[in-house]
Scaffold this motif. Structure first.
Motif, PDB file in Angstrom:
ATOM      1  N   ASP A 276      31.208  -1.645 -30.685  1.00 50.35           N
ATOM      2  CA  ASP A 276      30.104  -2.476 -30.195  1.00 50.35           C
ATOM      3  C   ASP A 276      29.472  -1.909 -28.928  1.00 50.35           C
ATOM      4  O   ASP A 276      28.485  -2.453 -28.418  1.00 50.35           O
ATOM      5  N   GLY A 277      30.027  -0.810 -28.397  1.00 46.48           N
ATOM      6  CA  GLY A 277      29.468  -0.155 -27.222  1.00 46.48           C
ATOM      7  C   GLY A 277      29.706  -0.899 -25.926  1.00 46.48           C
ATOM      8  O   GLY A 277      29.066  -0.611 -24.921  1.00 46.48           O
ATOM      9  N   LYS A 278      30.651  -1.841 -25.905  1.00 49.08           N
ATOM     10  CA  LYS A 278      30.892  -2.636 -24.703  1.00 49.08           C
ATOM     11  C   LYS A 278      32.154  -2.233 -23.950  1.00 49.08           C
ATOM     12  O   LYS A 278      32.464  -2.826 -22.929  1.00 49.08           O
ATOM     13  N   LEU A 279      32.878  -1.239 -24.445  1.00 54.00           N
ATOM     14  CA  LEU A 279      34.140  -0.874 -23.816  1.00 54.00           C
ATOM     15  C   LEU A 279      34.344   0.636 -23.907  1.00 54.00           C
ATOM     16  O   LEU A 279      34.190   1.234 -24.972  1.00 54.00           O
ATOM     17  N   ILE A 280      34.668   1.240 -22.780  1.00 50.68           N
ATOM     18  CA  ILE A 280      35.003   2.660 -22.710  1.00 50.68           C
ATOM     19  C   ILE A 280      36.391   2.772 -22.105  1.00 50.68           C
ATOM     20  O   ILE A 280      36.677   2.160 -21.074  1.00 50.68           O
ATOM     21  N   GLY A 281      37.263   3.521 -22.762  1.00 53.22           N
ATOM     22  CA  GLY A 281      38.608   3.754 -22.266  1.00 53.22           C
ATOM     23  C   GLY A 281      38.777   5.210 -21.875  1.00 53.22           C
ATOM     24  O   GLY A 281      38.307   6.108 -22.569  1.00 53.22           O
TER      25      GLY A 281
ATOM     26  N   ASP B 137      49.397   9.233 -18.089  1.00 55.37           N
ATOM     27  CA  ASP B 137      49.986   8.004 -18.616  1.00 55.37           C
ATOM     28  C   ASP B 137      49.228   6.763 -18.151  1.00 55.37           C
ATOM     29  O   ASP B 137      49.732   5.650 -18.277  1.00 55.37           O
ATOM     30  N   ILE B 138      48.035   6.962 -17.620  1.00 58.12           N
ATOM     31  CA  ILE B 138      47.245   5.859 -17.088  1.00 58.12           C
ATOM     32  C   ILE B 138      46.018   5.645 -17.972  1.00 58.12           C
ATOM     33  O   ILE B 138      45.387   6.593 -18.420  1.00 58.12           O
ATOM     34  N   MET B 139      45.699   4.383 -18.203  1.00 57.93           N
ATOM     35  CA  MET B 139      44.481   4.036 -18.936  1.00 57.93           C
ATOM     36  C   MET B 139      43.559   3.273 -17.994  1.00 57.93           C
ATOM     37  O   MET B 139      43.965   2.305 -17.357  1.00 57.93           O
ATOM     38  N   LEU B 140      42.322   3.759 -17.886  1.00 53.87           N
ATOM     39  CA  LEU B 140      41.297   3.089 -17.092  1.00 53.87           C
ATOM     40  C   LEU B 140      40.173   2.676 -18.027  1.00 53.87           C
ATOM     41  O   LEU B 140      39.862   3.393 -18.979  1.00 53.87           O
ATOM     42  N   VAL B 141      39.562   1.528 -17.771  1.00 54.16           N
ATOM     43  CA  VAL B 141      38.493   1.042 -18.648  1.00 54.16           C
ATOM     44  C   VAL B 141      37.249   0.706 -17.849  1.00 54.16           C
ATOM     45  O   VAL B 141      37.304   0.377 -16.668  1.00 54.16           O
ATOM     46  N   GLU B 142      36.126   0.805 -18.522  1.00 56.04           N
ATOM     47  CA  GLU B 142      34.827   0.329 -18.043  1.00 56.04           C
ATOM     48  C   GLU B 142      34.345  -0.595 -19.144  1.00 56.04           C
ATOM     49  O   GLU B 142      34.294  -0.196 -20.319  1.00 56.04           O
ATOM     50  N   GLN B 143      34.029  -1.833 -18.796  1.00 55.00           N
ATOM     51  CA  GLN B 143      33.654  -2.774 -19.838  1.00 55.00           C
ATOM     52  C   GLN B 143      32.452  -3.603 -19.453  1.00 55.00           C
ATOM     53  O   GLN B 143      32.254  -3.924 -18.284  1.00 55.00           O
TER      54      GLN B 143
END
Length: 177
Positions: A55-60, A65-71
C-alpha cells in the motif's frame, strides 16, 4: 530464526521423499544431502535490506540485527510485525527525524535519510519532504509519497510504484540494486 527460502523448502521435501522412497537400501542416505542443504538454507541467503509495503505506507530498513521503519498514517501493524519476524529482529524502531542511528549508517535530516547500511554496499535515500541536493548519491530513492520529478536517480520506489507493482524488496549490492 530467519525464514527458509522456497528453494530450501523444496530441498527439504526432496530429501524427505528420497528417504521415504528408498527405505530398504543404503541409497536412502543420499536423501540426507538435500535435507541438510534445505535446513541450512535460511543462513545461506541474505535477506533484503529494504522493504516497502504494497500500500506504500510502510518502509522497513534492516541494519544488521536492527529494524527501523518509516510509516505513514494508517500503515499496517500486521505487515510491520510480519517483517519483524521475517528479519528475526526485536521490536522495530523509528527512523530518526534528525540525526544518526545504527552506528552512523543511517543519517537523517528533516527532508531525507541517507542509508549506508554496509560499507561495501550502494546507498539508498529515503525522501520525506522536499528533494535534497544529495539525490545523486543514492543508487535507489524511496518515498512514502508520490515522488516523480522531485528527485532524479537511477531507481525510484514510491507509493505509486508500490500500489502498481505490489510489495518491494531491495538488496543493496556494491555495484547494483
Amino acid at each position: 530464526i530467519p525464514h527458509m527460502p522456497g528453494w530450501g523448502l523444496a530441498f527439504v521435501g526432496l530429501g524427505l521423499a528420497w528417504l521415504g522412497l528408498w527405505r530398504t537400501t543404503r541409497l536412502r542416505l543420499i536423501g540426507l544431502l538435500p535435507l541438510a542443504l534445505g535446513l541450512a538454507s535460511p543462513w545461506l541467503m541474505r535477506p533484503p535490506d529494504l522493504l516497502m509495503a504494497a500500500d506504500g505506507k510502510l518502509i522497513g530498513v534492516r541494519v544488521g540485527d536492527i529494524m527501523l521503519v518509516e510509516q505513514a498514517p494508517g500503515a499496517s501493524r500486521f505487515t510491520r510485525d510480519a517483517w519483524r519476524q521475517f528479519w528475526a529482529t526485536d521490536e522495530p524502531g523509528r527512523l530518526p527525524f534528525e540525526g544518526a542511528a545504527a552506528d552512523g549508517r543511517v543519517a537523517c535530516t528533516e527532508n531525507s535519510c541517507l542509508l549506508r547500511l554496509r560499507p561495501e554496499a550502494a546507498s539508498a535515500l529515503l525522501l520525506r519532504g522536499q528533494a535534497p541536493s544529495n539525490c545523486q548519491q543514492a543508487a535507489v530513492i524511496l518515498s512514502l509519497e508520490a515522488a516523480r520529478g522531485r528527485c532524479r536517480g537511477p531507481a525510484l520506489v514510491d507509493r505509486v510504484t508500490a500500489r502498481m507493482q505490489g510489495s518491494v524488496a531491495i538488496w543493496l549490492e556494491p555495484d547494483s540494486v
